[in-house]
Each structure stands twice: as structure tokens, then as C-alpha cells.
Design a protein around this motif. Structure first.
Motif, PDB file in Angstrom:
ATOM      1  N   GLY A   5       0.763  -1.237   0.000  1.00 18.59           N
ATOM      2  CA  GLY A   5       0.000   0.000   0.000  1.00 18.59           C
ATOM      3  C   GLY A   5       0.798   1.294   0.000  1.00 18.59           C
ATOM      4  O   GLY A   5       0.256   2.343   0.325  1.00 18.59           O
ATOM      5  N   HIS A   6       2.081   1.249  -0.387  1.00 19.56           N
ATOM      6  CA  HIS A   6       2.838   2.505  -0.416  1.00 19.56           C
ATOM      7  C   HIS A   6       2.430   3.355  -1.615  1.00 19.56           C
ATOM      8  O   HIS A   6       2.000   2.845  -2.648  1.00 19.56           O
ATOM      9  N   ALA A   7       2.632   4.684  -1.441  1.00 17.82           N
ATOM     10  CA  ALA A   7       2.153   5.655  -2.433  1.00 17.82           C
ATOM     11  C   ALA A   7       2.587   5.310  -3.852  1.00 17.82           C
ATOM     12  O   ALA A   7       1.791   5.401  -4.795  1.00 17.82           O
ATOM     13  N   ASP A   8       3.856   4.919  -4.008  1.00 15.23           N
ATOM     14  CA  ASP A   8       4.371   4.683  -5.365  1.00 15.23           C
ATOM     15  C   ASP A   8       3.785   3.434  -6.013  1.00 15.23           C
ATOM     16  O   ASP A   8       4.107   3.126  -7.154  1.00 15.23           O
ATOM     17  N   HIS A   9       2.894   2.720  -5.298  1.00 15.10           N
ATOM     18  CA  HIS A   9       2.284   1.508  -5.847  1.00 15.10           C
ATOM     19  C   HIS A   9       0.766   1.608  -5.981  1.00 15.10           C
ATOM     20  O   HIS A   9       0.172   0.834  -6.729  1.00 15.10           O
ATOM     21  N   VAL A  10       0.152   2.544  -5.245  1.00 15.09           N
ATOM     22  CA  VAL A  10      -1.325   2.589  -5.249  1.00 15.09           C
ATOM     23  C   VAL A  10      -1.912   3.924  -5.708  1.00 15.09           C
ATOM     24  O   VAL A  10      -3.088   3.972  -6.092  1.00 15.09           O
ATOM     25  N   LEU A  11      -1.129   5.000  -5.677  1.00 10.95           N
ATOM     26  CA  LEU A  11      -1.774   6.319  -5.859  1.00 10.95           C
ATOM     27  C   LEU A  11      -2.371   6.542  -7.242  1.00 10.95           C
ATOM     28  O   LEU A  11      -3.187   7.437  -7.427  1.00 10.95           O
ATOM     29  N   GLY A  12      -1.977   5.738  -8.224  1.00 14.20           N
ATOM     30  CA  GLY A  12      -2.565   5.886  -9.562  1.00 14.20           C
ATOM     31  C   GLY A  12      -3.850   5.112  -9.751  1.00 14.20           C
ATOM     32  O   GLY A  12      -4.391   5.078 -10.865  1.00 14.20           O
ATOM     33  N   MET A  13      -4.374   4.501  -8.692  1.00 11.76           N
ATOM     34  CA  MET A  13      -5.593   3.693  -8.851  1.00 11.76           C
ATOM     35  C   MET A  13      -6.697   4.493  -9.524  1.00 11.76           C
ATOM     36  O   MET A  13      -7.428   3.991 -10.374  1.00 11.76           O
ATOM     37  N   ASP A  14      -6.805   5.768  -9.175  1.00  9.05           N
ATOM     38  CA  ASP A  14      -7.897   6.582  -9.731  1.00  9.05           C
ATOM     39  C   ASP A  14      -7.769   6.756 -11.242  1.00  9.05           C
ATOM     40  O   ASP A  14      -8.767   7.012 -11.921  1.00  9.05           O
ATOM     41  N   ASP A  15      -6.545   6.618 -11.780  1.00 12.66           N
ATOM     42  CA  ASP A  15      -6.364   6.730 -13.229  1.00 12.66           C
ATOM     43  C   ASP A  15      -7.010   5.573 -13.980  1.00 12.66           C
ATOM     44  O   ASP A  15      -7.113   5.602 -15.209  1.00 12.66           O
ATOM     45  N   LEU A  16      -7.433   4.550 -13.262  1.00 13.87           N
ATOM     46  CA  LEU A  16      -8.130   3.430 -13.912  1.00 13.87           C
ATOM     47  C   LEU A  16      -9.559   3.798 -14.284  1.00 13.87           C
ATOM     48  O   LEU A  16     -10.221   3.047 -15.006  1.00 13.87           O
ATOM     49  N   ARG A  17     -10.043   4.954 -13.788  1.00 18.67           N
ATOM     50  CA  ARG A  17     -11.459   5.303 -13.995  1.00 18.67           C
ATOM     51  C   ARG A  17     -11.939   5.137 -15.434  1.00 18.67           C
ATOM     52  O   ARG A  17     -12.885   4.386 -15.682  1.00 18.67           O
ATOM     53  N   PRO A  18     -11.305   5.825 -16.416  1.00 12.36           N
ATOM     54  CA  PRO A  18     -11.861   5.726 -17.773  1.00 12.36           C
ATOM     55  C   PRO A  18     -11.826   4.304 -18.325  1.00 12.36           C
ATOM     56  O   PRO A  18     -12.659   3.941 -19.160  1.00 12.36           O
ATOM     57  N   LEU A  19     -10.862   3.498 -17.887  1.00 10.77           N
ATOM     58  CA  LEU A  19     -10.786   2.115 -18.372  1.00 10.77           C
ATOM     59  C   LEU A  19     -11.829   1.249 -17.671  1.00 10.77           C
ATOM     60  O   LEU A  19     -12.337   0.288 -18.233  1.00 10.77           O
ATOM     61  N   SER A  20     -12.179   1.612 -16.434  1.00  9.82           N
ATOM     62  CA  SER A  20     -13.136   0.811 -15.668  1.00  9.82           C
ATOM     63  C   SER A  20     -14.568   1.020 -16.154  1.00  9.82           C
ATOM     64  O   SER A  20     -15.400   0.127 -16.031  1.00  9.82           O
ATOM     65  N   PHE A  21     -14.855   2.200 -16.717  1.00  4.94           N
ATOM     66  CA  PHE A  21     -16.232   2.468 -17.139  1.00  4.94           C
ATOM     67  C   PHE A  21     -16.669   1.508 -18.241  1.00  4.94           C
ATOM     68  O   PHE A  21     -17.856   1.252 -18.425  1.00  4.94           O
ATOM     69  N   ALA A  22     -15.703   0.984 -19.003  1.00  2.00           N
ATOM     70  CA  ALA A  22     -16.038   0.102 -20.121  1.00  2.00           C
ATOM     71  C   ALA A  22     -16.423  -1.300 -19.640  1.00  2.00           C
ATOM     72  O   ALA A  22     -16.914  -2.107 -20.424  1.00  2.00           O
ATOM     73  N   LEU A  23     -16.197  -1.596 -18.368  1.00  4.31           N
ATOM     74  CA  LEU A  23     -16.403  -2.960 -17.882  1.00  4.31           C
ATOM     75  C   LEU A  23     -17.675  -3.031 -17.039  1.00  4.31           C
ATOM     76  O   LEU A  23     -17.710  -2.505 -15.924  1.00  4.31           O
ATOM     77  N   PRO A  24     -18.719  -3.683 -17.563  1.00  6.28           N
ATOM     78  CA  PRO A  24     -19.994  -3.721 -16.824  1.00  6.28           C
ATOM     79  C   PRO A  24     -19.866  -4.344 -15.434  1.00  6.28           C
ATOM     80  O   PRO A  24     -20.538  -3.925 -14.496  1.00  6.28           O
ATOM     81  N   GLU A  25     -19.004  -5.343 -15.310  1.00  2.92           N
ATOM     82  CA  GLU A  25     -18.837  -6.015 -14.013  1.00  2.92           C
ATOM     83  C   GLU A  25     -17.871  -5.267 -13.101  1.00  2.92           C
ATOM     84  O   GLU A  25     -17.671  -5.658 -11.958  1.00  2.92           O
ATOM     85  N   GLY A  26     -17.223  -4.237 -13.629  1.00  2.00           N
ATOM     86  CA  GLY A  26     -16.204  -3.532 -12.856  1.00  2.00           C
ATOM     87  C   GLY A  26     -14.834  -4.134 -13.089  1.00  2.00           C
ATOM     88  O   GLY A  26     -14.704  -5.283 -13.506  1.00  2.00           O
ATOM     89  N   LEU A  27     -13.823  -3.341 -12.822  1.00  5.06           N
ATOM     90  CA  LEU A  27     -12.435  -3.779 -13.009  1.00  5.06           C
ATOM     91  C   LEU A  27     -11.948  -4.430 -11.716  1.00  5.06           C
ATOM     92  O   LEU A  27     -11.943  -3.795 -10.655  1.00  5.06           O
ATOM     93  N   PRO A  28     -11.553  -5.706 -11.759  1.00  7.38           N
ATOM     94  CA  PRO A  28     -11.129  -6.370 -10.519  1.00  7.38           C
ATOM     95  C   PRO A  28      -9.736  -5.933 -10.057  1.00  7.38           C
ATOM     96  O   PRO A  28      -8.796  -5.887 -10.849  1.00  7.38           O
ATOM     97  N   LEU A  29      -9.641  -5.611  -8.775  1.00 10.89           N
ATOM     98  CA  LEU A  29      -8.370  -5.299  -8.129  1.00 10.89           C
ATOM     99  C   LEU A  29      -8.106  -6.391  -7.104  1.00 10.89           C
ATOM    100  O   LEU A  29      -9.033  -6.827  -6.415  1.00 10.89           O
ATOM    101  N   TYR A  30      -6.864  -6.819  -6.981  1.00  9.28           N
ATOM    102  CA  TYR A  30      -6.506  -7.862  -6.019  1.00  9.28           C
ATOM    103  C   TYR A  30      -5.451  -7.305  -5.072  1.00  9.28           C
ATOM    104  O   TYR A  30      -4.398  -6.830  -5.511  1.00  9.28           O
ATOM    105  N   ALA A  31      -5.748  -7.377  -3.765  1.00  9.49           N
ATOM    106  CA  ALA A  31      -4.820  -6.835  -2.769  1.00  9.49           C
ATOM    107  C   ALA A  31      -5.041  -7.579  -1.457  1.00  9.49           C
ATOM    108  O   ALA A  31      -6.162  -8.002  -1.154  1.00  9.49           O
TER     109      ALA A  31
END
Ligand SMILES: [Zn+2]
Ligand SMILES: [Zn+2]
Length: 276
Positions: free
Chosen positions: A80-106
Motif C-alpha cells: 500500500g505505499h504511495a508509489d504503488h497505489v496512488l494511480g488507482m484513480d487513473d483506472l477510472r476511464p478504463l473501468s467504465f467500459a467494464l460492466p462487471e467492474g475492473l477487478p483489483l486484487y490486494a
């Protein structure tokens, strides 16, 4: 099944150039074409028409633009350090295309950080309607925990990151161990018969939470992969001169480096050998 491993970023948490640093490596890295320019650590694993990303740091959007990455099917997180998670929000436009949502594993520790930082994304009450359409899967922390994705299996390889134990991943004949100061004994059995091993190597001097060059070389010799690539690199290692000093099968990674490997499960490889 053939796969490609692309280094979206190969730099340490402060990236190279490191802001305000006048050293020769940082100065050289203001040239966008320099291999010394290193963005936050992340890799893309592409196979069978699917794109799996490991970690989304602060540079994820620009890394995706650089690599023409227009779809992501799943994201695995190491910690969970900044240099590994802070870009999660940049997935937004790619996630909108997925009806089931974009799966994240952590794992729990990482998922807690992601949920805290991006609270507006995960809240059940008054959820911000344009937030990322992601589904956060909490993974077990046991060595060898398997995450099956699109016909391949991502296996958790625990590594020490200073006082914490975090996730490395093995997938087929490759393994990605970023942010690693040591490897617990139980993890070595998960690292046999590798074609590609990616290891943290921050700089020449020892560091409390990252492996350094000499130690990472020793680990490569013990694990015995066909080829090894170092990542999470600081401004302490100049690309060309460091590479010239390394054994032929060990190289510094650089942003945009692309490798091919076999992502079939190792048991499948054994099976096909049996059939042959
Ligand atoms: Zn890091
Ligand atoms: Zn870290």
C-alpha cells in the motif's frame, strides 16, 4: 501461452530525476529518451488478449499513454505505499467500459490503504457517481496463494520490505519481486525454474527496506533464473555503466523494456512434456 512483460516504470518511490537533485544521473534523466529516466515501479503482463497490471503508482496515466494501453482487465497490488497505489484513480476511464467492474486484487493491509485513500470510490453512502468502477478482492497472504486470471495463475511470493511482509508474484516462468529487502526461506521454493526474475535493487549501498545491488546479485545466483532484471532503481545507479559491470544474464530494467516469456502454469509445462 506466450506473454509479454512490459516495465511501465522501473524507478524508486521518488523517481528519477529526483526533484531538486543535481547529480549527474538526475540531470541526464531530464532527457525523456534517457534510460536513467525512471518512473514509479509497475509492470504490465499481457497474454491471450488480456492486460494485467501490477501496481498503479503516481505515473500510471502517463505510462499507459506511453505504452498505448487502452484496456486493463485486472490489477494486482504488492503493497500500500504511495508509489504503488496512488494511480488507482487513473483506472477510472478504463473501468467504465467494464460492466462487471475492473477487478483489483490486494491483501487486507493493502486493501485497507486503498479503501482509505479512495474512500469516495468504495463508500456505500452517497458514492461519487463518476468514481472508478472497481471491485476490490481481498487476497490471502499465505505463500503460494493462487489468483487465477484469464487462463494464467498469479502466485503470491511473500517478500520482506523492511519490517513488512508484502506480495511478490510469480506467473508462469516469470516472477516480479519489487520492494524487497529480503526473501523469506519459504518463498524460494516458489521461485524455481524461472526464465525471468525481476528483483528490487535500489542502489549500491544497503538500505533498510530495499535490496541493494550486491545483495540482489547474490539472490539471483541463489535462485538461478535464466535472466534477471533489476527494478525500483534510484539515481544511485547509472544505467549504461551499471549494466556494463553486471554479469551478462543480469540487467537493469528501464521504462518501456519489453520481455517475452511463457505464462503457462508450471504444472501445465510438466504435463505437456509428459505428453511429448
Ligand atoms: Zn516502492
Ligand atoms: Zn514500498
Amino acid at each position: 501461452m506466450n506473454a509479454t512483460l512490459t516495465f511501465l516504470g522501473s524507478g524508486t518511490s521518488m523517481a528519477v530525476p529526483t526533484l531538486g537533485c543535481p547529480c549527474a544521473v538526475c540531470v541526464s534523466a531530464y532527457d525523456p529518451a534517457s534510460p536513467n529516466r525512471r518512473t514509479r515501479p509497475s509492470v504490465l503482463v499481457a497474454y491471450g488478449g488480456h492486460n494485467v497490471v501490477i501496481d498503479t503508482g503516481q505515473d500510471f496515466q502517463m505510462q499507459a499513454v506511453r505504452e498505448n494501453l487502452s484496456a486493463v482487465d485486472a490489477v494486482l497490488y504488492t503493497h500500500g505505499h504511495a508509489d504503488h497505489v496512488l494511480g488507482m484513480d487513473d483506472l477510472r476511464p478504463l473501468s467504465f467500459a467494464l460492466p462487471e467492474g475492473l477487478p483489483l486484487y490486494a491483501d487486507d493491509a493493502t486493501a485497507d490503504v486503498i479503501e482509505r485513500i479512495f474512500e469516495y470510490t468504495f463508500t456505500k453512502v452517497d458514492r461519487y457517481p463518476a468514481s472508478a468502477r472497481v471491485v476490490l478482492h481481498r487476497t490471502a497472504t499465505a505463500a503460494g496463494t493462487e489468483i487465477p486470471l484469464f487462463g494464467a495463475t498469479f502466485v503470491r511470493v511473500p517478500v520482506m520490505h523492511g519490517p513488512s511482509t508484502i506480495a511478490g508474484y510469480r506467473f508462469g516462468s516469470a516472477a516480479y519481486l519489487t520492494d524487497m529487502s529480503d526473501i523469506p526461506e519459504e518463498s524460494f521454493a516458489l521461485l524455481e525454474n524461472l526464465d525471468i526474475l525481476v528483483l528490487d535493487a535500489l542502489r549500491r549501498e544497503p538500505h533498510p527496506s530495499h535490496s541493494h545491488l550486491a545483495k540482489s546479485i547474490e539472490l539471483v545466483e541463489r535462485i538461478g533464473p535464466k535472466r534477471a532484471f533489476f527494478t525500483h532503481i534510484s539515481h544511485g545507479l547509472e544505467h549504461a555503466s551499471t549494466n556494463a559491470s553486471l554479469p551478462e544474464h543480469i540487467r537493469l530494467a528501464h521504462d518501456g523494456l519489453r520481455l517475452t516469456f511463457n505464462i503457462s502454469d508450471s504444472k501445465d509445462i510438466v504435463d505437456s512434456t509428459d505428453i511429448a
